[in-house]
Design an enzyme around this catalytic site. Structure first.
Site, mmCIF file in Angstrom:
data_model
loop_
_atom_site.group_PDB
_atom_site.id
_atom_site.type_symbol
_atom_site.label_atom_id
_atom_site.label_comp_id
_atom_site.label_asym_id
_atom_site.label_seq_id
_atom_site.Cartn_x
_atom_site.Cartn_y
_atom_site.Cartn_z
ATOM 1 N N PHE A 152 0.862 -0.813 -0.252
ATOM 2 C CA PHE A 152 0.232 0.259 -0.064
ATOM 3 C C PHE A 152 0.647 0.948 0.242
ATOM 4 O O PHE A 152 0.511 1.882 -0.612
ATOM 5 C CB PHE A 152 -1.364 -0.083 0.917
ATOM 6 N N TYR A 153 1.785 1.128 0.172
ATOM 7 C CA TYR A 153 2.788 2.279 0.567
ATOM 8 C C TYR A 153 3.159 2.469 -0.618
ATOM 9 O O TYR A 153 2.951 3.854 -1.188
ATOM 10 C CB TYR A 153 4.039 1.687 1.416
ATOM 11 N N ALA A 154 3.760 1.711 -1.588
ATOM 12 C CA ALA A 154 3.931 1.766 -3.077
ATOM 13 C C ALA A 154 2.924 2.277 -4.076
ATOM 14 O O ALA A 154 2.748 3.386 -4.725
ATOM 15 C CB ALA A 154 4.608 0.527 -3.974
#
Length: 336
Positions: A152-154
């Site tokens: 989700f960071y990416a």
């Protein structure tokens, strides 16, 4: 003297960018929320290195605070913006995705609005090599499609690239995104491998080595990264004359927008990285070899030819030199 906003000024890369801008005579306005994602004392120690400089101002501010960010842009007459503030970390995004929404999406939207309404000449923002996600063709190229993030960071950082492009297209705001590749060095984040591994080796504690140490990372020394950020800031994005809507290039646009990799172009296997650490520390690591974790990628390897062609930037610090400097700083800062 140019007035430059650096968000995340008390962060790892942010401190070095501020230092290098101040050294060349710029006026730097730094903001940071000094949150407790990791030890705030380290952030305050970095900030203490900047505060004595007469051309540095600091505001404690959360970029998710729309009113606060708007007031900052209203009052500071900013010409350039280096946006480094973000909720970082792949693994933490599995535990607390809301933090990434607040900082990386809402916060970045607030920065874009500030730039739009105040005539900022160039916005340079941090993306990440994590956007390459499920891609397996290496070296990673900015011209490849990156629509398959595996964390989700990416996903939030890919969203930043899309958000910036829309503002560049709609408002002709020059935007440059930089995909960082595994930055390391003195004053690094405690949640990243260099400090976590070094602390464990000094204490004789086991270190978790995922994918049995067979992962490769394009480790990039932090002072090199800061130089690359500033060279990109000086190279204001312009429309690409050869860009075609029939075969759209993800790295360029008919708007003033560019995406660059910023890496060392020399991936290092994790076991080799640990071996160099062991040599510098003078102790052998106790390794707990484990399978790969969800959200991790096997290899990162940056094609940096575009950034070099555009700015002349080429990293100059070897992994051996960089880790020697890092361990020397660690001994001094943590008194071991």
């Amino acid at each position: 003297m140019t007035r430059i906003l650096v968000t995340g000024a008390a962060g790892f890369v942010g401190m070095y960018v501020c230092q290098q801008l101040l050294e060349r005579g710029e006026s730097v306005i730094g903001i940071d929320n000094l949150n407790d994602y990791y030890d705030p004392a380290l952030k305050k120690a970095r900030l203490a290195r900047l505060l004595p400089h007469p051309n540095f101002q600091f505001h404690k501010l959360n970029i998710a605070d729309r009113k606060g960010v708007s007031e900052l842009f209203d009052s500071e007459r900013l010409e350039l913006v280096v946006h480094l503030a973000a909720q970082a970390g792949v693994r933490y995004s599995l535990e607390n995705p809301a933090a990434y929404v607040d900082s990386n999406l809402v916060g970045f939207g607030n920065i874009l609005e500030g730039c739009r309404h105040h005539g900022v000449r160039h916005l340079v923002f941090a993306s990440t090599s994590s956007v390459y996600g499920a891609n397996t063709r290496i070296p990673f190229s900015e011209h490849d499609n990156v629509d398959h993030p595996v964390s989700f960071y990416a996903a939030t950082k890919k969203a930043n690239e899309l958000m910036a492009h829309s503002y560049s297209h709609l408002y002709r705001l020059p935007c440059t995104g930089l995909r960082f590749f595994t930055v390391y060095g003195p004053w690094g984040r405690p949640d990243m491998a260099p400090i976590a591994f070094t602390k464990a080796i000094f204490e004789g504690a086991p270190i978790n080595v995922f994918n049995y140490g067979k992962m490769q990372r394009d480790f990039t020394y932090v002072e090199d990264v800061a130089e690359g950020v500033i060279r990109a800031l000086d190279t204001i994005a312009v429309p690409a004359p050869a860009w075609s809507s029939d075969a759209p290039d993800p790295a360029t646009s008919n708007a003033p927008y560019r995406i660059y990799n910023i890496g060392n172009n020399q991936p290092v296997e994790l076991l080799r990285f640990i071996e160099i650490l062991e040599q510098e520390i003078g102790r052998t690591a106790v390794k707990n070899l484990l399978p790969i974790q969800p959200g991790d990628v096997l290899s990162t390897f940056a094609d940096t030819s575009d950034l070099e062609q555009a700015t002349g930037f080429r990293p100059s610090t070897s992994i051996e030199t960089g880790l020697a400097r890092f361990v020397a700083w660690y001994r001094d800062y943590y008194k071991v």
